[in-house]
Motif scaffolding. Structure first.
Motif, PDB file in Angstrom:
ATOM      1  N   SER A  94       0.834  -1.207   0.000  1.00  0.00           N
ATOM      2  CA  SER A  94       0.000   0.000   0.000  1.00  0.00           C
ATOM      3  C   SER A  94       0.868   1.257   0.000  1.00  0.00           C
ATOM      4  CB  SER A  94      -0.972  -0.001   1.176  1.00  0.00           C
ATOM      5  OG  SER A  94      -0.323   0.357   2.374  1.00  0.00           O
ATOM      6  N   LEU A  95       2.042   1.176   0.597  1.00  0.00           N
ATOM      7  CA  LEU A  95       2.932   2.346   0.605  1.00  0.00           C
ATOM      8  C   LEU A  95       3.591   2.553  -0.751  1.00  0.00           C
ATOM      9  CD1 LEU A  95       4.871   2.018   4.000  1.00  0.00           C
ATOM     10  CD2 LEU A  95       3.132   3.709   3.444  1.00  0.00           C
ATOM     11  N   THR A  96       4.107   1.456  -1.315  1.00  0.00           N
ATOM     12  CA  THR A  96       4.911   1.588  -2.533  1.00  0.00           C
ATOM     13  C   THR A  96       4.068   1.553  -3.796  1.00  0.00           C
ATOM     14  OG1 THR A  96       5.238  -0.791  -2.730  1.00  0.00           O
ATOM     15  CG2 THR A  96       6.855   0.401  -1.421  1.00  0.00           C
ATOM     16  N   GLY A  97       2.959   0.850  -3.759  1.00  0.00           N
ATOM     17  CA  GLY A  97       2.118   0.740  -4.941  1.00  0.00           C
ATOM     18  C   GLY A  97       2.666  -0.210  -5.987  1.00  0.00           C
ATOM     19  N   SER A  98       3.776  -0.852  -5.693  1.00  0.00           N
ATOM     20  CA  SER A  98       4.320  -1.804  -6.657  1.00  0.00           C
ATOM     21  C   SER A  98       4.800  -3.039  -5.904  1.00  0.00           C
ATOM     22  CB  SER A  98       5.463  -1.149  -7.442  1.00  0.00           C
ATOM     23  OG  SER A  98       6.647  -1.911  -7.345  1.00  0.00           O
ATOM     24  N   ALA A  99       4.515  -4.215  -6.459  1.00  0.00           N
ATOM     25  CA  ALA A  99       4.847  -5.457  -5.748  1.00  0.00           C
ATOM     26  C   ALA A  99       6.361  -5.653  -5.563  1.00  0.00           C
ATOM     27  CB  ALA A  99       4.217  -6.650  -6.459  1.00  0.00           C
ATOM     28  N   PRO A 100       7.172  -5.427  -6.615  1.00  0.00           N
ATOM     29  CA  PRO A 100       8.619  -5.594  -6.389  1.00  0.00           C
ATOM     30  C   PRO A 100       9.160  -4.609  -5.353  1.00  0.00           C
ATOM     31  CG  PRO A 100       8.130  -5.564  -8.742  1.00  0.00           C
ATOM     32  CD  PRO A 100       6.863  -5.192  -8.037  1.00  0.00           C
ATOM     33  N   ASP A 101       8.692  -3.376  -5.404  1.00  0.00           N
ATOM     34  CA  ASP A 101       9.113  -2.396  -4.392  1.00  0.00           C
ATOM     35  C   ASP A 101       8.649  -2.823  -3.004  1.00  0.00           C
ATOM     36  OD1 ASP A 101      10.474  -0.721  -6.024  1.00  0.00           O
ATOM     37  OD2 ASP A 101       8.872   0.758  -6.254  1.00  0.00           O
ATOM     38  N   ALA A 102       7.454  -3.402  -2.949  1.00  0.00           N
ATOM     39  CA  ALA A 102       6.908  -3.835  -1.667  1.00  0.00           C
ATOM     40  C   ALA A 102       7.812  -4.899  -1.043  1.00  0.00           C
ATOM     41  CB  ALA A 102       5.496  -4.384  -1.848  1.00  0.00           C
ATOM     42  N   ASP A 103       8.249  -5.854  -1.856  1.00  0.00           N
ATOM     43  CA  ASP A 103       9.102  -6.913  -1.310  1.00  0.00           C
ATOM     44  C   ASP A 103      10.482  -6.392  -0.930  1.00  0.00           C
ATOM     45  OD1 ASP A 103       7.213  -8.852  -1.199  1.00  0.00           O
ATOM     46  OD2 ASP A 103       7.748  -9.828  -3.083  1.00  0.00           O
ATOM     47  N   ASP A 104      10.992  -5.440  -1.684  1.00  0.00           N
ATOM     48  CA  ASP A 104      12.273  -4.819  -1.290  1.00  0.00           C
ATOM     49  C   ASP A 104      12.128  -4.111   0.047  1.00  0.00           C
ATOM     50  OD1 ASP A 104      13.506  -5.697  -3.525  1.00  0.00           O
ATOM     51  OD2 ASP A 104      13.438  -3.792  -4.625  1.00  0.00           O
ATOM     52  N   LEU A 105      11.041  -3.367   0.165  1.00  0.00           N
ATOM     53  CA  LEU A 105      10.813  -2.628   1.405  1.00  0.00           C
ATOM     54  C   LEU A 105      10.612  -3.589   2.578  1.00  0.00           C
ATOM     55  CD1 LEU A 105      10.284   0.008   2.943  1.00  0.00           C
ATOM     56  CD2 LEU A 105       7.913  -0.077   2.170  1.00  0.00           C
ATOM     57  N   LEU A 106       9.882  -4.671   2.314  1.00  0.00           N
ATOM     58  CA  LEU A 106       9.658  -5.669   3.357  1.00  0.00           C
ATOM     59  C   LEU A 106      10.993  -6.247   3.822  1.00  0.00           C
ATOM     60  CD1 LEU A 106       7.534  -7.340   4.950  1.00  0.00           C
ATOM     61  CD2 LEU A 106       7.614  -9.018   3.116  1.00  0.00           C
ATOM     62  N   GLN A 107      11.827  -6.572   2.869  1.00  0.00           N
ATOM     63  CA  GLN A 107      13.145  -7.134   3.197  1.00  0.00           C
ATOM     64  C   GLN A 107      13.977  -6.166   4.040  1.00  0.00           C
ATOM     65  OE1 GLN A 107      15.127  -9.549   0.573  1.00  0.00           O
ATOM     66  NE2 GLN A 107      17.116  -9.273   1.519  1.00  0.00           N
ATOM     67  N   ASN A 108      13.999  -4.898   3.617  1.00  0.00           N
ATOM     68  CA  ASN A 108      14.755  -3.896   4.376  1.00  0.00           C
ATOM     69  C   ASN A 108      14.211  -3.735   5.792  1.00  0.00           C
ATOM     70  OD1 ASN A 108      16.328  -3.451   2.168  1.00  0.00           O
ATOM     71  ND2 ASN A 108      15.233  -1.615   1.485  1.00  0.00           N
ATOM     72  N   THR A 109      12.881  -3.793   5.887  1.00  0.00           N
ATOM     73  CA  THR A 109      12.256  -3.629   7.198  1.00  0.00           C
ATOM     74  C   THR A 109      12.621  -4.783   8.128  1.00  0.00           C
ATOM     75  OG1 THR A 109      10.408  -2.516   6.117  1.00  0.00           O
ATOM     76  CG2 THR A 109      10.064  -3.218   8.387  1.00  0.00           C
ATOM     77  N   ILE A 110      12.529  -5.997   7.603  1.00  0.00           N
ATOM     78  CA  ILE A 110      12.846  -7.170   8.419  1.00  0.00           C
ATOM     79  C   ILE A 110      14.316  -7.124   8.838  1.00  0.00           C
ATOM     80  CG2 ILE A 110      12.945  -9.701   8.471  1.00  0.00           C
ATOM     81  CD1 ILE A 110      10.090  -8.638   8.332  1.00  0.00           C
ATOM     82  N   GLU A 111      15.163  -6.783   7.886  1.00  0.00           N
ATOM     83  CA  GLU A 111      16.594  -6.731   8.155  1.00  0.00           C
ATOM     84  C   GLU A 111      16.896  -5.733   9.275  1.00  0.00           C
ATOM     85  OE1 GLU A 111      18.774  -5.957   4.618  1.00  0.00           O
ATOM     86  OE2 GLU A 111      20.667  -6.683   5.465  1.00  0.00           O
ATOM     87  N   LYS A 112      16.278  -4.570   9.155  1.00  0.00           N
ATOM     88  CA  LYS A 112      16.510  -3.534  10.152  1.00  0.00           C
ATOM     89  C   LYS A 112      15.950  -3.947  11.515  1.00  0.00           C
ATOM     90  CE  LYS A 112      16.511   1.325  10.902  1.00  0.00           C
ATOM     91  NZ  LYS A 112      16.347   2.661  10.353  1.00  0.00           N
ATOM     92  N   ALA A 113      14.759  -4.526  11.490  1.00  0.00           N
ATOM     93  CA  ALA A 113      14.133  -4.938  12.749  1.00  0.00           C
ATOM     94  C   ALA A 113      15.009  -5.957  13.473  1.00  0.00           C
ATOM     95  CB  ALA A 113      12.751  -5.517  12.473  1.00  0.00           C
ATOM     96  N   LEU A 114      15.491  -6.962  12.729  1.00  0.00           N
ATOM     97  CA  LEU A 114      16.301  -8.012  13.356  1.00  0.00           C
ATOM     98  C   LEU A 114      17.585  -7.423  13.943  1.00  0.00           C
ATOM     99  CD1 LEU A 114      15.902 -10.986  10.824  1.00  0.00           C
ATOM    100  CD2 LEU A 114      14.622 -10.549  12.908  1.00  0.00           C
ATOM    101  N   SER A 115      18.148  -6.450  13.225  1.00  0.00           N
ATOM    102  CA  SER A 115      19.399  -5.854  13.715  1.00  0.00           C
ATOM    103  C   SER A 115      19.159  -5.000  14.958  1.00  0.00           C
ATOM    104  CB  SER A 115      20.053  -5.026  12.609  1.00  0.00           C
ATOM    105  OG  SER A 115      19.353  -3.810  12.463  1.00  0.00           O
TER     106      SER A 115
END
Lengths: 175, 262
Positions: A25-46
């Motif tokens: 919903s933020l990015t409006g694009s599925a590939p961007d969404a998965d990139d953002l999801l990955q960055n979010t998870i990575e940051k959260a875990l760190s």
């Protein structure tokens, strides 16, 4: 093995589908969404060490996600890259989805959503996409119930104007 | 009573008192214009929900699963780059093991056919398996409870070990008023997209399309299909589905009614 850490991670795993739709919903694009999801998870875990017990993990993750997207959006603008995520031609997997909503309708919907103010898009996401009650949305966003109501009404009004009116005669046909 | 946008919107969400709901319902009764508007708002909501739930049917990226699977061990290492062992010594939580898929296929019953689809690009590392009318899922099958009770777009770990994640993605009705559900079964290493219909208190699998792969011996890495070919699934759904997919609300309702129409 750290049981707390594992439980914490499992909570994130459970949150994934919802967080992914939020990214979408933020990015409006599925590939961007998965990139953002990955960055979010990575940051959260760190940042696990900085996570204080008792903090609402959902809100913590959603906020992190949003901030990362704002950063990305800004840097794209600085780089002169397109900030318009409406490039559906690069989403081959979407072909299988035309059963749910036809492709045109889907891109129209996402285009309309992307024209909303951020706060309107978020309230639509919570209530219309994720089915939060007004009370839940008010707690989640830390805003009064009345603000949830008025913000949602404004967002829906804006969407009414942005979207082509559905063909009610067709839609009303029983199965 | 003046019907403001706020009231209309809250009416749509069922967030008003019984008295307010009755008052607005009476106004809607009187005004076709108002009825039209509430219908448009409802359909807009529905389109929006569907548009954003569409991402659910795309397999979760492996990189994200791996990251979660490696936590918390990954954070303990001081080394900037973690050297990955070629062989796993413990079962990963996101073990979408081939075994899980095979098990599932066995669960679907005998007489299954495995046929590599024409669309497969790299048969060394992946294989697309499509099978039609692959069997019956009865109450003894763990998948049965998921199909019976799990709303679409919410995932469910099939076994205690999180071997396989089942995610129903939509529910629809056929011309014969039979309910069918599309669902995915995802493990880290494989993924299937399926359609099953509810016939006489069991779920009959109409089609199952999956990707599986094998470990490449030289480096132990795993390659999954980057995207699944869903055209076979789409064709089956198109053939079966009458009208629209059920809304989230209607789905919850029919689940509560044990799939019996009132």
């Amino acid at each position: 093995m750290n049981n707390n850490a594992e439980q914490w991670r499992d909570h994130i795993v459970a949150l994934l589908p919802r967080l992914r739709r939020y990214c979408f919903s933020l990015t409006g694009s599925a590939p961007d969404a998965d990139d953002l999801l990955q960055n979010t998870i990575e940051k959260a875990l760190s940042k696990y060490d900085q996570f204080e017990q008792g903090t609402d993990l959902d809100r913590w993750m959603f906020r992190m996600c949003k901030n990362l997207w704002i950063d990305e959006w800004r840097s794209r603008r600085v780089r002169g890259d397109s900030v318009d995520p409406m490039d559906y031609k690069n989403e081959p997997w979407i072909d299988g989805e035309d059963i749910l909503v036809n492709k045109l309708k889907m891109s129209e919907v996402r285009s309309a959503m992307n024209k909303l103010q951020d706060e309107q898009r978020v309230i639509i996401f919570l209530v219309a996409i994720e089915g939060y009650s007004y009370k839940e949305a008010s707690i989640f966003l830390d805003i009064p119930l009345g603000t949830v109501m008025s913000r949602l009404a404004r967002a829906r009004k804006a969407l009414e104007q942005l979207l082509t009116p559905p063909d009610l005669d067709i839609q009303r046909n029983p199965l | 009573m003046i019907i403001t946008d706020e009231l209309l919107s809250a009416y749509l969400d069922g967030e008003l008192s019984v008295e307010e709901i009755a008052e607005i319902a009476a106004e809607i009764e009187k005004s076709p214009e108002l009825a039209n508007r509430i219908e448009i708002m409802r359909l807009n909501d529905k389109s929006i929900a569907q548009a954003y739930h569409s991402i659910d049917s795309k397999p979760m990226p492996d990189s994200i699963m791996t990251m979660l699977e490696d936590f918390p061990e990954s954070q303990k290492k001081a080394l900037p780059f973690r050297k990955k062992s070629s062989f796993r010594t413990e079962a990963p939580i996101w073990q979408m093991a081939m075994a899980a898929t095979i098990l599932l296929f066995i669960g679907f019953g005998a007489g299954r056919t495995l046929m590599p689809a024409n669309t497969t690009k790299d048969t060394a590392s992946e294989q697309v398996i499509a099978q039609q009318n692959s069997g019956i899922i009865g109450p003894e099958n763990a998948l049965y409870a998921v199909l019976e009770n799990q709303p679409s777009a919410s995932s469910f770990a099939l076994s205690a070990n999180n071997d396989a994640i089942i995610t129903p993605s939509m529910t629809f009705r056929t011309n014969e008023n039979i309910y069918c559900r599309e669902y995915s079964v995802t493990t880290q290493k494989s993924s299937t997209q399926n359609v099953a219909c509810r016939v006489e208190n069991t779920w009959v699998v109409k089609i199952s399309v999956g990707t599986t792969g094998k470990v490449l011996p030289e480096d132990g890495t795993y390659q999954t299909a980057s995207q699944m070919d869903n055209s076979a699934i789409t064709a089956v759904i198109k053939e079966l589905m009458a009208g629209d997919a059920l809304s989230a609300d209607d789905e919850v309702k029919i689940i509560k009614q044990n799939w019996q129409q009132k």
